[in-house]
Design a protein around this motif. Structure first.
Motif, mmCIF file in Angstrom:
data_model
loop_
_atom_site.group_PDB
_atom_site.id
_atom_site.type_symbol
_atom_site.label_atom_id
_atom_site.label_comp_id
_atom_site.label_asym_id
_atom_site.label_seq_id
_atom_site.Cartn_x
_atom_site.Cartn_y
_atom_site.Cartn_z
ATOM 1 N N GLN A 134 0.830 -1.204 0.000
ATOM 2 C CA GLN A 134 0.000 0.000 0.000
ATOM 3 C C GLN A 134 0.860 1.248 0.000
ATOM 4 N N ASN A 135 1.921 1.216 0.780
ATOM 5 C CA ASN A 135 2.799 2.371 0.923
ATOM 6 C C ASN A 135 4.246 1.959 0.721
ATOM 7 N N LEU A 136 4.996 2.773 0.006
ATOM 8 C CA LEU A 136 6.433 2.590 -0.122
ATOM 9 C C LEU A 136 7.122 3.551 0.840
ATOM 10 N N VAL A 137 8.074 3.044 1.590
ATOM 11 C CA VAL A 137 8.807 3.842 2.574
ATOM 12 C C VAL A 137 10.101 4.300 1.926
ATOM 13 N N VAL A 138 10.237 5.616 1.752
ATOM 14 C CA VAL A 138 11.363 6.168 0.998
ATOM 15 C C VAL A 138 12.178 7.092 1.898
ATOM 16 N N PRO A 139 13.493 6.907 1.973
ATOM 17 C CA PRO A 139 14.324 7.829 2.756
ATOM 18 C C PRO A 139 14.282 9.231 2.155
ATOM 19 N N ILE A 140 14.182 10.218 3.028
ATOM 20 C CA ILE A 140 14.242 11.607 2.579
ATOM 21 C C ILE A 140 15.704 11.993 2.491
ATOM 22 N N ARG A 141 16.115 12.513 1.369
ATOM 23 C CA ARG A 141 17.511 12.877 1.185
ATOM 24 C C ARG A 141 17.920 13.943 2.193
ATOM 25 N N ALA A 142 19.192 13.873 2.600
ATOM 26 C CA ALA A 142 19.698 14.682 3.708
ATOM 27 C C ALA A 142 19.367 16.153 3.530
ATOM 28 N N ARG A 143 18.904 16.737 4.626
ATOM 29 C CA ARG A 143 18.646 18.173 4.640
ATOM 30 C C ARG A 143 19.826 18.874 5.316
ATOM 31 N N GLN A 144 19.802 20.201 5.324
ATOM 32 C CA GLN A 144 20.839 20.945 6.002
ATOM 33 C C GLN A 144 20.804 20.597 7.485
ATOM 34 N N SER A 145 21.969 20.467 8.087
ATOM 35 C CA SER A 145 22.054 20.003 9.466
ATOM 36 C C SER A 145 21.309 20.914 10.436
ATOM 37 N N TRP A 146 21.353 22.224 10.201
ATOM 38 C CA TRP A 146 20.677 23.133 11.144
ATOM 39 C C TRP A 146 19.171 22.933 11.105
ATOM 40 N N MET A 147 18.648 22.610 9.921
ATOM 41 C CA MET A 147 17.216 22.381 9.798
ATOM 42 C C MET A 147 16.832 21.080 10.502
ATOM 43 N N ARG A 148 17.648 20.057 10.342
ATOM 44 C CA ARG A 148 17.355 18.772 10.953
ATOM 45 C C ARG A 148 17.427 18.879 12.474
#
Length: 405
Positions: A134-148
């Motif tokens: 039903q759902n595919l689990v996809v990694p979100i590509r790395a964001r800027q460290s300060w945002m994370r």
């Protein structure tokens, strides 16, 4: 062929731009904790992802190559409502609320999710969906460290979004259909063909008779949730009267389990449509719970009704006089929307216990647009006399695209 190249060279990452990170729960969390997470005021997730790992706040320091954390499923309010409708749960709702979520997902039940990398091709993703994901689990590509780091500070343990040092998002059938619609011209002439001629109308549908006990539809409700469809409510002549949909039930309070236990299918549609227990149906539910000796459930339901009435009275008393002039007009419009059926095949039959319908000769693209517009994964197919023909699902639409290209 342009369409074939489209499927081969598009990656799932193209469909994940801007998607929020998955909120999640552990299988060891309780039913009560899941209800609280789903009803939290600052989020609007219909589903929560279930993981077989412990969520750590220092996810940035985790080993990215580790696979100790894995999404093994998803959960929504409908799963919890069906669990609370079990006989042992009705007898002791307090104990049911303390049950771990692992009871709802035994190992024998196949997972409805699949992990894929952002570089997975769209064609491969569709193949996984057609195999049952039903759902595919996809990694979100790395964001800027300060945002994370800023996002991590806002996270709570019950709704952690980091696993193996990464965040993930859902990819759904609806996402793929939307993506196809954005480039629908390259699939010509397929979108212009009728759903009847394409042979994608499924006639084996889940139904319940209007006057049948709603509790007799519990198995069908669970099946419709797994299939991302709905349960058609029909009269004795097979005329579609409405539906009991997981989508509508997902917006209900957990005490709707009491309504399912005591009301008919038609009454349950009215109960769901009102958004709160109507006085006449609340009396029916109360009488039914008393008759069955479900005192604990009765107390829970009565407390909910009292709370709902108090909230309504408070809201009414706080309304300004300037709003009073608009109230009769709003009520009138709501009544017309609920009871005045349009002759259009795309008409909503009721407000929340809705049934989105089309004709067998409707074009594929028209049905796709119709489903997307109403945020459903299926459209019921009816003849002019309102007799139910079958259903068209996103899965069957994706299959016809895959087979043609």
């Amino acid at each position: 062929m342009a369409a074939a190249k489209f499927l081969a060279h598009r990656e799932v990452s193209d469909l994940c731009l801007g998607k929020p990170a998955l909120r999640s729960l552990s299988l060891s969390a309780t039913v009560a904790e899941a209800i609280s997470a789903l009803q939290s005021s600052d989020h609007h997730d219909t589903f929560l992802s279930l993981w077989t790992c412990h969520h750590e706040e220092d996810g940035l320091d985790s080993d990215l190559s580790s696979h100790s954390c894995k999404c093994i499923g998803k959960i929504c309010m409908v799963d919890l409502i069906c669990f609370l409708c079990r006989e042992d749960s009705l007898i002791s709702p307090a104990a049911a609320l303390l049950s771990p979520l692992s009871l709802l997902f035994p190992p024998s039940v196949p997972s409805l999710v699949a992990h894929v990398e952002p570089s997975c091709s769209l064609g491969e993703a569709i193949d996984l969906i057609l195999k049952g994901a039903q759902n595919l689990v996809v990694p979100i590509r790395a964001r800027q460290s300060w945002m994370r780091k800023k996002q991590q500070q806002k996270q709570k343990l019950s709704s952690s979004t980091f696993h193996n040092g990464r965040e993930y998002c859902w990819l759904t059938q609806e996402d793929v259909i939307r993506f196809f619609l954005s480039s629908i011209a390259i699939f010509s002439p397929l979108p212009a063909l009728s759903i009847d001629s394409l042979g994608i109308i499924t006639t084996d549908v889940l139904t319940i008779e209007y006057h049948s006990p709603a509790s007799s539809a519990l198995e069908a409700i669970s099946a419709s949730l797994a299939d991302q469809t709905s349960v058609a409510v029909v009269d004795s002549d097979g005329i579609l009267m409405g539906e009991i949909s997981p989508f509508a039930l997902s917006s209900c309070d957990e005490t709707v389990a009491a309504a399912i236990t005591t009301l008919s299918a038609g009454e349950l549609m009215a109960y769901i449509d009102c958004g709160r227990p109507p006085e006449d149906l609340a009396r029916v539910v109360t009488a039914g719970l008393k008759r069955r000796g479900l005192e604990a459930m009765l107390d829970e339901f009565n407390n909910f009704v009292i709370s709902s009435n108090s909230s309504l009275s408070s809201s009414s008393s706080s309304s300004s006089s300037s709003e009073d002039e608009d109230t009769p007009r709003a009520v009138s419009m709501s009544s017309r929307k609920q009871y005045n059926r349009s002759m259009s095949y795309s008409a909503r039959m009721v407000r929340r216990a809705e049934a989105i319908v089309c004709h067998p000769k409707s074009s594929l693209v028209a049905v796709m647009v119709q489903a997307i517009a109403h945020r459903v994964n299926y459209v019921w197919v009816m003849e002019e006399d309102c007799s139910l023909v079958g259903i068209v699902t996103f899965a069957s639409i994706l299959r016809v695209f895959r087979e043609h290209f």
